[in-house]
Design an enzyme around this catalytic site. Structure first.
Site, mmCIF file in Angstrom:
data_model
loop_
_atom_site.group_PDB
_atom_site.id
_atom_site.type_symbol
_atom_site.label_atom_id
_atom_site.label_comp_id
_atom_site.label_asym_id
_atom_site.label_seq_id
_atom_site.Cartn_x
_atom_site.Cartn_y
_atom_site.Cartn_z
ATOM 1 N N SER A 1 34.124 31.550 -50.070
ATOM 2 C CA SER A 1 35.517 31.736 -50.456
ATOM 3 C C SER A 1 36.203 32.739 -49.542
ATOM 4 C CB SER A 1 35.579 32.234 -51.909
ATOM 5 O OG SER A 1 36.872 32.704 -52.236
ATOM 6 N N TYR B 1 33.694 37.990 -58.506
ATOM 7 C CA TYR B 1 33.616 36.634 -57.951
ATOM 8 C C TYR B 1 33.395 36.701 -56.444
ATOM 9 C CZ TYR B 1 35.227 32.181 -56.083
ATOM 10 O OH TYR B 1 35.324 30.995 -55.371
#
Length: 340
Positions: free
Chosen positions: A132, A157
């Site tokens: 990501s 995350y």
């Protein structure tokens, strides 16, 4: 060197990106075993609708497996004998990680370890996995480059995604598994995730409800249309990395390695301010938004901006779908799917 692909095991097949990549692979005659545990993080009916489109396709099979269940996953690897693994299953969402951190440890850490171990014991020609853009965290230098460090995540995350990259490198080094990590930049498009801002904005605008806008004048994102993500993944799948003979251990490059390991950004390399993005959604919906202005939230970053020169050099492709075109396609899909 291009390696022909016969059989792919793809995790997160009922997810947003997984669904699109599976369709593309099937269209090229590749057999796909899709794996997904259909977690209820968002509406399971949408995941089932995606899956219902895939199940009738020739070459597609499906197993409802939780990747954190290593024994079951290992058995699927051993029985299916895939050439390539495309690992897209994960617990997504920056803000949700503030509320439910343990979900990220189970899926993104334990689950990824299961994938790596299964690849170790069932050799494959290539493992591709989703990272990501959030791994860039507190980095202020833009555009974000894979050659820069990414060691200051600002959400759990992001930390789990960065951990995946480090875990992948260790397995590439120890066991010679060719591994490619892909840093996605704000993916959007038809069949998307309802927890994403563009999906929430479209729903609220069409219903005449207010939208929550966080730090509108300060935020910009490198919005990347899902077809461009899909194209990059399919091209990379047949290009497993090799060890870099020029890797300098005295000045190590984070994007490459002495092991068969690479990382690529996949983004539209054109950051768009949040206020402009909302205006494009308003135009596509034919209605104005009712805005509820709020401050930036914990874990958010002000801007994302991808340097995709590495991807372009590797596969001869860089994402280029404009937000006007991409949002128009999404809103058309949304109206059709939800009968608005």
């Amino acid at each position: 060197m291009n390696a022909p692909i016969r059989r792919v095991l793809l995790t997160g097949a009922a997810g947003f990106v997984g669904f699109h990549v599976t369709e593309a692979l099937l269209g090229e005659g590749v057999e796909v075993l899709g794996i997904d545990n259909l977690t209820p993080y968002y509406d399971p009916a949408l995941k089932q609708a995606r899956l219902d489109r895939l199940l009738p396709r020739n070459g597609f099979s499906f197993e409802p497996i939780d990747i954190a269940d290593y024994d079951v996953l290992q058995a699927a690897f051993a029985a299916y004998k895939p050439d390539v693994i495309i690992h897209l299953a994960a617990q997504a969402g920056v803000r949700y990680s503030l509320e439910n951190p343990r979900a990220y440890a189970s899926s993104n850490l334990d689950g990824f370890l299961s994938i790596l171990e299964a690849c170790r014991h069932n050799p494959v020609s290539h493992l591709i996995y989703a990272s990501s853009s959030s791994v860039y965290g507190a980095n202020a230098k833009v555009p974000f480059s894979e050659h820069d460090g990414a060691d200051h995540p600002v959400s759990l995350y992001a930390a789990t995604k960065r951990a995946n990259e480090l875990m992948a490198h260790s397995y590439a080094h120890l066991y010679g598994i060719p591994v490619t990590g892909l840093r996605f930049f704000t993916v959007y498009g038809p069949w998307g995730r309802p927890d994403m801002a563009y999906f929430k904005f479209t729903k609220a605008i069409l219903e005449g409800q207010p939208i929550d806008v966080y730090a509108e004048a300060e935020m910009s994102r490198d919005f990347t249309y899902v077809d461009d993500i899909r194209e990059a993944i399919v091209r990379l799948a047949s290009l497993p990395p090799a060890s870099d003979p020029d890797f300098d251990r005295l000045a190590p490059d984070p994007a490459t390695a002495a092991a068969p390991y690479r990382i690529y950004n996949i983004g539209n390399h054109t950051p768009v301010r949040l206020d402009r993005f909302i205006a494009v959604i308003e135009d596509a919906c034919g209605r104005s938004a009712i805005k509820r202005h709020l401050p930036m939230q914990p874990g958010d970053v002000r801007a994302t901006y991808a340097d995709v020169s590495g991807l372009a050099a590797r596969v001869g492709f860089r994402p280029d779908t404009s937000i006007e075109e991409g949002i128009a396609r999404f809103v058309a899909w949304y109206r059709d799917f939800y009968k608005v």
